[in-house]
Design a protein around this motif. Structure first.
Motif, PDB file in Angstrom:
ATOM      1  N   ALA A   1      50.780   4.558  12.361  1.00 52.73           N
ATOM      2  CA  ALA A   1      49.528   3.880  12.678  1.00 52.73           C
ATOM      3  C   ALA A   1      49.589   3.266  14.068  1.00 52.73           C
ATOM      4  O   ALA A   1      48.635   3.372  14.852  1.00 52.73           O
ATOM      5  CB  ALA A   1      49.242   2.792  11.635  1.00 52.73           C
ATOM      6  N   ARG A   2      50.694   2.655  14.399  1.00 52.81           N
ATOM      7  CA  ARG A   2      50.875   2.051  15.721  1.00 52.81           C
ATOM      8  C   ARG A   2      50.880   3.116  16.815  1.00 52.81           C
ATOM      9  O   ARG A   2      50.230   2.993  17.852  1.00 52.81           O
ATOM     10  CB  ARG A   2      52.175   1.264  15.702  1.00 52.81           C
ATOM     11  N   ASN A   3      51.630   4.196  16.587  1.00 61.15           N
ATOM     12  CA  ASN A   3      51.720   5.240  17.600  1.00 61.15           C
ATOM     13  C   ASN A   3      50.406   5.978  17.783  1.00 61.15           C
ATOM     14  O   ASN A   3      50.085   6.433  18.882  1.00 61.15           O
ATOM     15  CB  ASN A   3      52.841   6.212  17.243  1.00 61.15           C
ATOM     16  N   GLN A   4      49.632   6.106  16.706  1.00 59.38           N
ATOM     17  CA  GLN A   4      48.315   6.724  16.824  1.00 59.38           C
ATOM     18  C   GLN A   4      47.441   5.926  17.786  1.00 59.38           C
ATOM     19  O   GLN A   4      46.722   6.501  18.614  1.00 59.38           O
ATOM     20  CB  GLN A   4      47.640   6.798  15.451  1.00 59.38           C
ATOM     21  N   TYR A   5      47.525   4.609  17.693  1.00 61.29           N
ATOM     22  CA  TYR A   5      46.723   3.761  18.582  1.00 61.29           C
ATOM     23  C   TYR A   5      47.142   3.959  20.033  1.00 61.29           C
ATOM     24  O   TYR A   5      46.295   4.184  20.908  1.00 61.29           O
ATOM     25  CB  TYR A   5      46.888   2.288  18.188  1.00 61.29           C
ATOM     26  N   PHE A   6      48.424   3.886  20.304  1.00 61.03           N
ATOM     27  CA  PHE A   6      48.893   3.961  21.686  1.00 61.03           C
ATOM     28  C   PHE A   6      48.892   5.383  22.250  1.00 61.03           C
ATOM     29  O   PHE A   6      49.036   5.562  23.468  1.00 61.03           O
ATOM     30  CB  PHE A   6      50.285   3.352  21.806  1.00 61.03           C
TER      31      PHE A   6
ATOM     32  N   VAL B   1      46.323   7.403  22.172  1.00 61.23           N
ATOM     33  CA  VAL B   1      45.003   7.769  22.686  1.00 61.23           C
ATOM     34  C   VAL B   1      45.145   8.122  24.162  1.00 61.23           C
ATOM     35  O   VAL B   1      45.805   7.421  24.930  1.00 61.23           O
ATOM     36  CB  VAL B   1      44.004   6.603  22.495  1.00 61.23           C
ATOM     37  N   GLU B   2      44.520   9.218  24.561  1.00 58.44           N
ATOM     38  CA  GLU B   2      44.700   9.736  25.917  1.00 58.44           C
ATOM     39  C   GLU B   2      44.410   8.672  26.983  1.00 58.44           C
ATOM     40  O   GLU B   2      43.355   8.042  26.976  1.00 58.44           O
ATOM     41  CB  GLU B   2      43.788  10.943  26.149  1.00 58.44           C
TER      42      GLU B   2
ATOM     43  N   ARG C   1      46.711   3.177  31.351  1.00 57.41           N
ATOM     44  CA  ARG C   1      45.851   2.037  31.692  1.00 57.41           C
ATOM     45  C   ARG C   1      46.593   0.713  31.510  1.00 57.41           C
ATOM     46  O   ARG C   1      46.458  -0.205  32.325  1.00 57.41           O
ATOM     47  CB  ARG C   1      44.579   2.061  30.837  1.00 57.41           C
ATOM     48  N   ILE C   2      47.372   0.618  30.429  1.00 58.38           N
ATOM     49  CA  ILE C   2      48.150  -0.594  30.196  1.00 58.38           C
ATOM     50  C   ILE C   2      49.209  -0.763  31.287  1.00 58.38           C
ATOM     51  O   ILE C   2      49.403  -1.866  31.818  1.00 58.38           O
ATOM     52  CB  ILE C   2      48.802  -0.555  28.797  1.00 58.38           C
ATOM     53  N   ALA C   3      49.880   0.326  31.642  1.00 62.53           N
ATOM     54  CA  ALA C   3      50.937   0.267  32.655  1.00 62.53           C
ATOM     55  C   ALA C   3      50.396  -0.219  33.998  1.00 62.53           C
ATOM     56  O   ALA C   3      51.078  -0.964  34.722  1.00 62.53           O
ATOM     57  CB  ALA C   3      51.595   1.630  32.804  1.00 62.53           C
ATOM     58  N   ARG C   4      49.183   0.170  34.329  1.00 61.22           N
ATOM     59  CA  ARG C   4      48.599  -0.244  35.609  1.00 61.22           C
ATOM     60  C   ARG C   4      48.279  -1.736  35.649  1.00 61.22           C
ATOM     61  O   ARG C   4      48.059  -2.299  36.726  1.00 61.22           O
ATOM     62  CB  ARG C   4      47.335   0.570  35.899  1.00 61.22           C
ATOM     63  N   LYS C   5      48.270  -2.382  34.491  1.00 59.22           N
ATOM     64  CA  LYS C   5      47.904  -3.796  34.433  1.00 59.22           C
ATOM     65  C   LYS C   5      49.083  -4.708  34.092  1.00 59.22           C
ATOM     66  O   LYS C   5      48.894  -5.888  33.806  1.00 59.22           O
ATOM     67  CB  LYS C   5      46.783  -3.996  33.396  1.00 59.22           C
ATOM     68  N   LEU C   6      50.288  -4.205  34.154  1.00 61.79           N
ATOM     69  CA  LEU C   6      51.451  -4.998  33.738  1.00 61.79           C
ATOM     70  C   LEU C   6      51.634  -6.251  34.588  1.00 61.79           C
ATOM     71  O   LEU C   6      52.201  -7.244  34.115  1.00 61.79           O
ATOM     72  CB  LEU C   6      52.715  -4.145  33.773  1.00 61.79           C
TER      73      LEU C   6
END
Length: 218
Positions: free
Chosen positions: A90-95, A97-98, A103-108
């Motif tokens: 369930a967790r990996n399905q969320y993360f 997503v294409e 997008r998260i990495a660009r905001k670290l």
């Protein structure tokens, strides 16, 4: 004890927090999954935990995202452990997503990992205006009919609420039956949506779901 993955629905957390681009969020770290999920849509996330091991785990995941080593962030579920495997899927399905991890990495640079510290201490120590929403996970524990326990939870919520601007949100993974009167109200729409998504994405059925509650400061 180290929590390696979220056992809450990340869809529920993000929807219940009604994340907007201007939001600055104070969040319990735990596994870090919730903080990373919130970071995607928020302005800043301040993540705090009392446990050094949880902080170290978050820092490892930040390193993986920074290096573009997304395979270290997405773990393969253990087929022999049905419960853990289901949570990881369930967790990996969320993360998965294409484009989400990119997008998260660009905001670290907009993620601050703090601690070890209690979230109440952090909320009170940070300057006013640093955050407008708080994610508590299940730090308040399960509901109790005991008067002293109920009072303690009410006082805890009131303390957190005192650090928020009017209209600020608090997300709890559990309905603790605590509500500081004339301070907080339950946002019924966000609570309903968070609970709907928790039921929809929980891998074990309705009986094992969290009952998230979203409070809004008056």
């Amino acid at each position: 004890m180290v929590f390696e993955i979220s056992n809450e629905s990340l869809y529920a957390v993000v929807a219940g927090m009604a994340v907007e681009k201007s939001d600055d969020i104070l969040a319990v770290a735990g596994s870090g999954d919730q903080a990373f999920a919130l970071l995607e849509g928020a302005n800043h996330v301040f993540s705090v935990d009392v446990n050094l091991e949880q902080i170290a785990l978050m820092e490892e995941r930040v390193a993986a995202l920074t290096e573009g080593a997304y395979e270290r962030f997405i773990w393969k579920p253990e087929p022999c452990l049905e419960k853990i495997g289901g949570l990881k899927r369930a967790r990996n399905q969320y993360f998965s997503v294409e484009g989400r991890l990119e997008r998260i990495a660009r905001k670290l640079e907009r993620l601050a990992i703090m601690g070890p510290a209690d979230i109440t201490e952090s909320a009170l120590e940070l300057p006013r205006g640093y955050f407008n929403k708080v994610y508590l996970s299940n730090v308040m524990g399960s509901p109790s009919n005991g008067r002293s326990a109920s009072r303690a939870r009410t006082d805890f919520l009131a303390s957190i609420a005192s650090t928020l601007p009017s209209g600020g949100l608090i997300y709890s993974a559990v309905d603790t039956l605590a509500l500081p009167k004339k301070v907080l109200v339950i946002d019924n729409d966000l609570t309903h949506e968070a609970r709907r998504l928790e039921r929809e994405y929980n891998p074990f059925g309705h009986d094992m779901c969290w009952t998230p509650t979203v409070y809004r400061k008056e």
